[in-house]
Design a protein around this motif. Sequence first.
Motif, PDB file in Angstrom:
ATOM      1  N   ARG A  86       0.811  -1.218   0.000  1.00  0.00           N
ATOM      2  CA  ARG A  86       0.000   0.000   0.000  1.00  0.00           C
ATOM      3  C   ARG A  86       0.845   1.269   0.000  1.00  0.00           C
ATOM      4  NH1 ARG A  86      -4.049  -0.864   4.744  1.00  0.00           N
ATOM      5  NH2 ARG A  86      -2.078  -1.433   5.667  1.00  0.00           N
ATOM      6  N   VAL A  87       1.977   1.229   0.681  1.00  0.00           N
ATOM      7  CA  VAL A  87       2.849   2.403   0.702  1.00  0.00           C
ATOM      8  C   VAL A  87       3.398   2.664  -0.702  1.00  0.00           C
ATOM      9  CG1 VAL A  87       5.009   3.364   1.599  1.00  0.00           C
ATOM     10  CG2 VAL A  87       3.453   2.170   3.144  1.00  0.00           C
ATOM     11  N   ALA A 120      -3.989   5.264   1.086  1.00  0.00           N
ATOM     12  CA  ALA A 120      -3.231   5.325   2.334  1.00  0.00           C
ATOM     13  C   ALA A 120      -4.116   5.485   3.562  1.00  0.00           C
ATOM     14  CB  ALA A 120      -2.248   6.487   2.278  1.00  0.00           C
ATOM     15  N   MET A 123      -3.446   3.183   6.435  1.00  0.00           N
ATOM     16  CA  MET A 123      -2.052   2.991   6.844  1.00  0.00           C
ATOM     17  C   MET A 123      -1.841   3.523   8.248  1.00  0.00           C
ATOM     18  SD  MET A 123       0.367   4.087   3.718  1.00  0.00           S
ATOM     19  CE  MET A 123      -0.097   3.704   2.055  1.00  0.00           C
ATOM     20  N   THR A 124      -0.933   2.917   8.955  1.00  0.00           N
ATOM     21  CA  THR A 124      -0.589   3.398  10.290  1.00  0.00           C
ATOM     22  C   THR A 124       0.687   4.234  10.261  1.00  0.00           C
ATOM     23  OG1 THR A 124       0.615   1.354  10.735  1.00  0.00           O
ATOM     24  CG2 THR A 124      -1.689   1.460  11.447  1.00  0.00           C
ATOM     25  N   LYS A 129       1.548   9.507   4.739  1.00  0.00           N
ATOM     26  CA  LYS A 129       0.264  10.194   4.655  1.00  0.00           C
ATOM     27  C   LYS A 129       0.461  11.700   4.524  1.00  0.00           C
ATOM     28  CE  LYS A 129      -2.312   7.005   7.538  1.00  0.00           C
ATOM     29  NZ  LYS A 129      -3.093   6.903   8.770  1.00  0.00           N
TER      30      LYS A 129
END
Length: 158
Positions: A86-87, A120, A123-124, A129
């Motif tokens: 995802r990144v 994103a 995402m953590t 982000k």
Amino acid sequence: MLRLVQMAAALSGGAAVRTALAGYLGCVIGPWLRTTRPPRARFELIQVAGRLAHHAGLASVDDELHGVAQDYFLLSLRFTRQVGDRVGYAATLSALSGQAHALHHHRQARRFAELAVQAASSMTVDLPKALLLGQLAVAAAGCGDEAVAREALTAAEH
């Protein structure tokens, strides 16, 4: 190889690594992808190929080879989506947004930036982000949407 490409591009610009990176992707990574069978090794190879294709896209933008850059970015999207990176996926959408903005394709730039932020959303990791939201602010400003640009900048700041 990925670290080497990143360092060389940071020191000398993307244009300095573009030819070598294209050769590596075509002559080394491509054949490996066609012959690698163990699932874990293939997964890792596709993951790295996605990141390398992203960097090849950036290097091509540096050389103002925008059609080539777009091809590399689309390849990166395919690879990163395939392995659930995802990144990498969001970063490549953001790079497409930056390229579109530089070429004055403002609506496309905004759409790519919105897709990057959307990708994103779960995402953590905060740093990507913020970078994605910054690109959304640029793209929204390019479209004349001051409210969205300010909102994206405020979100990036947080």
